[in-house]
Design a protein around this motif. Sequence first.
Motif, PDB file in Angstrom:
ATOM      1  N   HIS A  51     -54.190 -45.820  -5.444  1.00  0.00           N
ATOM      2  CA  HIS A  51     -55.302 -45.441  -6.306  1.00  0.00           C
ATOM      3  C   HIS A  51     -56.083 -46.654  -6.792  1.00  0.00           C
ATOM      4  CE1 HIS A  51     -53.590 -41.241  -7.634  1.00  0.00           C
ATOM      5  NE2 HIS A  51     -53.918 -41.300  -6.365  1.00  0.00           N
ATOM      6  N   CYS A  52     -55.494 -47.856  -6.737  1.00  0.00           N
ATOM      7  CA  CYS A  52     -56.141 -49.062  -7.243  1.00  0.00           C
ATOM      8  C   CYS A  52     -56.831 -49.881  -6.158  1.00  0.00           C
ATOM      9  CB  CYS A  52     -55.116 -49.949  -7.952  1.00  0.00           C
ATOM     10  SG  CYS A  52     -54.517 -49.230  -9.475  1.00  0.00           S
ATOM     11  N   TYR A  53     -56.867 -49.383  -4.961  1.00  0.00           N
ATOM     12  CA  TYR A  53     -57.401 -50.163  -3.841  1.00  0.00           C
ATOM     13  C   TYR A  53     -58.847 -50.599  -4.082  1.00  0.00           C
ATOM     14  CZ  TYR A  53     -58.517 -51.440   0.990  1.00  0.00           C
ATOM     15  OH  TYR A  53     -58.908 -52.109   2.123  1.00  0.00           O
ATOM     16  N   ARG A  54     -59.634 -49.774  -4.726  1.00  0.00           N
ATOM     17  CA  ARG A  54     -61.048 -50.094  -4.964  1.00  0.00           C
ATOM     18  C   ARG A  54     -61.315 -50.597  -6.376  1.00  0.00           C
ATOM     19  NH1 ARG A  54     -60.999 -45.891  -1.310  1.00  0.00           N
ATOM     20  NH2 ARG A  54     -62.198 -46.269   0.598  1.00  0.00           N
ATOM     21  N   GLY A  55     -60.254 -50.957  -7.108  1.00  0.00           N
ATOM     22  CA  GLY A  55     -60.440 -51.532  -8.431  1.00  0.00           C
ATOM     23  C   GLY A  55     -60.097 -50.581  -9.564  1.00  0.00           C
ATOM     24  N   LYS A  56     -60.291 -51.086 -10.780  1.00  0.00           N
ATOM     25  CA  LYS A  56     -59.898 -50.338 -11.974  1.00  0.00           C
ATOM     26  C   LYS A  56     -60.909 -49.255 -12.319  1.00  0.00           C
ATOM     27  CE  LYS A  56     -58.080 -52.601 -15.457  1.00  0.00           C
ATOM     28  NZ  LYS A  56     -57.923 -53.410 -16.695  1.00  0.00           N
ATOM     29  N   THR A  57     -60.382 -48.093 -12.687  1.00  0.00           N
ATOM     30  CA  THR A  57     -61.188 -46.965 -13.155  1.00  0.00           C
ATOM     31  C   THR A  57     -60.492 -46.367 -14.375  1.00  0.00           C
ATOM     32  OG1 THR A  57     -60.021 -45.279 -11.864  1.00  0.00           O
ATOM     33  CG2 THR A  57     -61.832 -46.454 -10.746  1.00  0.00           C
ATOM     34  N   PRO A  58     -61.176 -45.493 -15.124  1.00  0.00           N
ATOM     35  CA  PRO A  58     -60.492 -44.837 -16.249  1.00  0.00           C
ATOM     36  C   PRO A  58     -59.242 -44.083 -15.805  1.00  0.00           C
ATOM     37  CG  PRO A  58     -62.860 -44.547 -16.454  1.00  0.00           C
ATOM     38  CD  PRO A  58     -62.626 -45.172 -15.106  1.00  0.00           C
ATOM     39  N   ARG A  59     -59.238 -43.570 -14.577  1.00  0.00           N
ATOM     40  CA  ARG A  59     -58.080 -42.807 -14.091  1.00  0.00           C
ATOM     41  C   ARG A  59     -56.879 -43.698 -13.844  1.00  0.00           C
ATOM     42  NH1 ARG A  59     -57.008 -40.272  -8.092  1.00  0.00           N
ATOM     43  NH2 ARG A  59     -55.594 -38.605  -8.678  1.00  0.00           N
ATOM     44  N   ASN A  60     -57.092 -44.868 -13.225  1.00  0.00           N
ATOM     45  CA  ASN A  60     -55.955 -45.670 -12.761  1.00  0.00           C
ATOM     46  C   ASN A  60     -55.629 -46.866 -13.632  1.00  0.00           C
ATOM     47  OD1 ASN A  60     -57.688 -47.857 -12.140  1.00  0.00           O
ATOM     48  ND2 ASN A  60     -57.943 -47.226 -10.021  1.00  0.00           N
ATOM     49  N   GLU A  61     -56.282 -47.036 -14.769  1.00  0.00           N
ATOM     50  CA  GLU A  61     -56.131 -48.267 -15.534  1.00  0.00           C
ATOM     51  C   GLU A  61     -54.696 -48.533 -15.975  1.00  0.00           C
ATOM     52  OE1 GLU A  61     -58.552 -48.241 -18.997  1.00  0.00           O
ATOM     53  OE2 GLU A  61     -57.903 -46.252 -19.663  1.00  0.00           O
ATOM     54  N   VAL A  62     -53.897 -47.496 -16.146  1.00  0.00           N
ATOM     55  CA  VAL A  62     -52.494 -47.698 -16.531  1.00  0.00           C
ATOM     56  C   VAL A  62     -51.756 -48.486 -15.449  1.00  0.00           C
ATOM     57  CG1 VAL A  62     -50.304 -46.532 -17.047  1.00  0.00           C
ATOM     58  CG2 VAL A  62     -52.439 -45.641 -17.978  1.00  0.00           C
ATOM     59  N   MET A  63     -52.151 -48.330 -14.173  1.00  0.00           N
ATOM     60  CA  MET A  63     -51.483 -49.028 -13.078  1.00  0.00           C
ATOM     61  C   MET A  63     -51.648 -50.540 -13.142  1.00  0.00           C
ATOM     62  SD  MET A  63     -51.900 -46.790  -9.574  1.00  0.00           S
ATOM     63  CE  MET A  63     -51.021 -48.012  -8.586  1.00  0.00           C
ATOM     64  N   PHE A  64     -52.593 -51.020 -13.946  1.00  0.00           N
ATOM     65  CA  PHE A  64     -52.843 -52.448 -14.064  1.00  0.00           C
ATOM     66  C   PHE A  64     -51.930 -53.112 -15.087  1.00  0.00           C
ATOM     67  CE2 PHE A  64     -56.442 -51.058 -11.714  1.00  0.00           C
ATOM     68  CZ  PHE A  64     -56.904 -52.155 -11.001  1.00  0.00           C
ATOM     69  N   GLY A  65     -50.981 -52.373 -15.601  1.00  0.00           N
ATOM     70  CA  GLY A  65     -49.962 -52.959 -16.459  1.00  0.00           C
ATOM     71  C   GLY A  65     -50.255 -52.807 -17.939  1.00  0.00           C
ATOM     72  N   PRO A  66     -49.264 -53.265 -18.721  1.00  0.00           N
ATOM     73  CA  PRO A  66     -48.037 -53.944 -18.302  1.00  0.00           C
ATOM     74  C   PRO A  66     -47.032 -53.022 -17.615  1.00  0.00           C
ATOM     75  CG  PRO A  66     -47.995 -53.553 -20.650  1.00  0.00           C
ATOM     76  CD  PRO A  66     -49.365 -53.133 -20.187  1.00  0.00           C
ATOM     77  N   ALA A  67     -46.057 -53.648 -16.964  1.00  0.00           N
ATOM     78  CA  ALA A  67     -45.010 -52.898 -16.272  1.00  0.00           C
ATOM     79  C   ALA A  67     -44.219 -52.045 -17.257  1.00  0.00           C
ATOM     80  CB  ALA A  67     -44.074 -53.866 -15.545  1.00  0.00           C
ATOM     81  N   GLY A  68     -43.572 -51.011 -16.704  1.00  0.00           N
ATOM     82  CA  GLY A  68     -42.701 -50.185 -17.520  1.00  0.00           C
ATOM     83  C   GLY A  68     -43.383 -49.003 -18.178  1.00  0.00           C
ATOM     84  N   HIS A  69     -44.660 -48.806 -17.879  1.00  0.00           N
ATOM     85  CA  HIS A  69     -45.366 -47.650 -18.418  1.00  0.00           C
ATOM     86  C   HIS A  69     -45.434 -46.549 -17.368  1.00  0.00           C
ATOM     87  CE1 HIS A  69     -46.999 -49.224 -22.306  1.00  0.00           C
ATOM     88  NE2 HIS A  69     -46.522 -50.325 -21.753  1.00  0.00           N
ATOM     89  N   LEU A  70     -45.695 -45.334 -17.827  1.00  0.00           N
ATOM     90  CA  LEU A  70     -45.760 -44.181 -16.938  1.00  0.00           C
ATOM     91  C   LEU A  70     -47.226 -43.897 -16.590  1.00  0.00           C
ATOM     92  CD1 LEU A  70     -43.708 -42.055 -15.763  1.00  0.00           C
ATOM     93  CD2 LEU A  70     -44.505 -40.534 -17.579  1.00  0.00           C
ATOM     94  N   TYR A  71     -47.506 -43.789 -15.301  1.00  0.00           N
ATOM     95  CA  TYR A  71     -48.831 -43.413 -14.822  1.00  0.00           C
ATOM     96  C   TYR A  71     -48.738 -41.988 -14.284  1.00  0.00           C
ATOM     97  CZ  TYR A  71     -52.790 -43.174 -11.527  1.00  0.00           C
ATOM     98  OH  TYR A  71     -53.899 -42.789 -10.806  1.00  0.00           O
ATOM     99  N   VAL A  72     -49.399 -41.058 -14.970  1.00  0.00           N
ATOM    100  CA  VAL A  72     -49.385 -39.652 -14.572  1.00  0.00           C
ATOM    101  C   VAL A  72     -50.787 -39.265 -14.121  1.00  0.00           C
ATOM    102  CG1 VAL A  72     -48.912 -37.279 -15.279  1.00  0.00           C
ATOM    103  CG2 VAL A  72     -47.575 -39.159 -16.258  1.00  0.00           C
ATOM    104  N   TYR A  73     -50.888 -38.653 -12.948  1.00  0.00           N
ATOM    105  CA  TYR A  73     -52.191 -38.216 -12.462  1.00  0.00           C
ATOM    106  C   TYR A  73     -52.123 -36.774 -11.971  1.00  0.00           C
ATOM    107  CZ  TYR A  73     -50.468 -39.067  -7.695  1.00  0.00           C
ATOM    108  OH  TYR A  73     -49.739 -39.043  -6.521  1.00  0.00           O
TER     109      TYR A  73
END
Length: 200
Positions: A51-73
């Motif tokens: 989901h992050c291949y094309r950069g940060k968006t409101p949807r995927n911003e959790v994937m940019f860290g920090p580690a240990g967080h849950l990304y739900v889509y």
Amino acid sequence: MSSRQLTREELAVDPVDAAQLLLGSFLEAGGVRVRIVEVEAYRGGDDPASHCYRGKTPRNEVMFGPAGHLYVYFVYGMHFCANVVSLTDGVPGAVLLRAGEVVSGEDIAFSRRPASRSAAELAKGPARLCKVLGLDRAQNGVDLASPDSPVRLYAGEPAEQVFSGPRVGVAVAMDVPWRFWVDSPAVSTYKRGGKRRRSA
């Protein structure tokens, strides 16, 4: 069962390494605990299936860290899928939780998935796993490493044997062998991706 939560430092590694660390770990939420038996690794800018291949968006911003967080889509207009964020803060990467075995709270799990014909089917697949744990957008971004979190991730015993193969249902990078699983009846059925399929 383990009562030691996985730390942010343990999870701040390459998603391929984090994926194998997560096999055998325990995720607890909504009165249910599952043992993770199948995962998929996704990187950021160098992984076209991410989901992050094309950069940060409101949807995927959790994937940019920090580690240990849950990304739900939300996917296909009907299902939620959960990922554990890895890598260092600002560098995107996550591990999709594909399947688990319910180890406690089975009655609650069956009440959330009454169509399940057996315990092995309760969390067999990423959408089913989210359903039995009661995960949706409200849990996006929660800190799995915090003892006060409504969703907690506990260490498990290292798997004796880990299998690997292509990820499920992705439209690109279909042969990258970043799906990992252990021997369990709860592991989901492999489906090769194509133009109409999409994953995390």
